[in-house]
Design a protein around this motif. Structure first.
Motif, PDB file in Angstrom:
ATOM      1  N   LEU A  48       0.832  -1.208   0.000  1.00  0.00           N
ATOM      2  CA  LEU A  48       0.000   0.000   0.000  1.00  0.00           C
ATOM      3  C   LEU A  48       0.864   1.254   0.000  1.00  0.00           C
ATOM      4  N   ARG A  49       1.940   1.233   0.741  1.00  0.00           N
ATOM      5  CA  ARG A  49       2.840   2.400   0.779  1.00  0.00           C
ATOM      6  C   ARG A  49       3.567   2.571  -0.552  1.00  0.00           C
ATOM      7  N   ARG A  50       4.054   1.471  -1.105  1.00  0.00           N
ATOM      8  CA  ARG A  50       4.781   1.537  -2.373  1.00  0.00           C
ATOM      9  C   ARG A  50       3.886   2.057  -3.501  1.00  0.00           C
ATOM     10  N   SER A  51       2.631   1.671  -3.482  1.00  0.00           N
ATOM     11  CA  SER A  51       1.705   2.078  -4.538  1.00  0.00           C
ATOM     12  C   SER A  51       1.094   3.452  -4.266  1.00  0.00           C
ATOM     13  N   ARG A  74      -3.490   7.959   0.174  1.00  0.00           N
ATOM     14  CA  ARG A  74      -4.881   8.333  -0.070  1.00  0.00           C
ATOM     15  C   ARG A  74      -5.807   7.795   1.017  1.00  0.00           C
ATOM     16  N   ILE A  75      -5.489   6.618   1.539  1.00  0.00           N
ATOM     17  CA  ILE A  75      -6.297   6.058   2.628  1.00  0.00           C
ATOM     18  C   ILE A  75      -6.036   6.841   3.908  1.00  0.00           C
ATOM     19  N   GLY A  76      -4.763   7.132   4.147  1.00  0.00           N
ATOM     20  CA  GLY A  76      -4.358   7.808   5.376  1.00  0.00           C
ATOM     21  C   GLY A  76      -3.796   6.783   6.352  1.00  0.00           C
ATOM     22  N   GLU A  77      -2.620   7.061   6.863  1.00  0.00           N
ATOM     23  CA  GLU A  77      -1.954   6.120   7.770  1.00  0.00           C
ATOM     24  C   GLU A  77      -2.806   5.817   9.006  1.00  0.00           C
ATOM     25  N   ASP A  78      -3.585   6.811   9.458  1.00  0.00           N
ATOM     26  CA  ASP A  78      -4.427   6.582  10.634  1.00  0.00           C
ATOM     27  C   ASP A  78      -5.614   5.683  10.319  1.00  0.00           C
TER      28      ASP A  78
END
Length: 78
Positions: A32-35, A40-44
């Motif tokens: 998810l981080r690489r893409s 867009r989702i948000g780390e939280d």
């Protein structure tokens, strides 16, 4: 699958909503981080998997309640 997830995140955002993913395993989080979908989702909104049964779900529910200002006095109806 990532493209579908990204479209869904954008759709929810367009409706004023946010997705919370819970129980995310480290390999999926890296993907998810690489893409850049994590941005867009948000780390939280990405709740890692826990050793505790339903631990990630409990955290996700707490985060959703925090965002909406919902308060719960007792256990959820069941």
């Amino acid at each position: 699958m990532l493209e579908l997830l990204d479209r869904y995140v954008r759709h929810l955002a367009g409706q004023g909503g946010r997705l919370i993913l819970c129980g995310v395993q480290p390999p999926l989080l890296r993907l998810l981080r690489r893409s850049e979908i994590a941005d867009r989702i948000g780390e939280d909104s990405i709740i890692p998997a826990t050793e505790e049964l339903f631990g990630a779900l409990d955290r996700a529910l707490a985060e959703a309640r925090r965002r909406t200002g919902a308060v719960q006095d007792g256990p959820p109806p069941g």
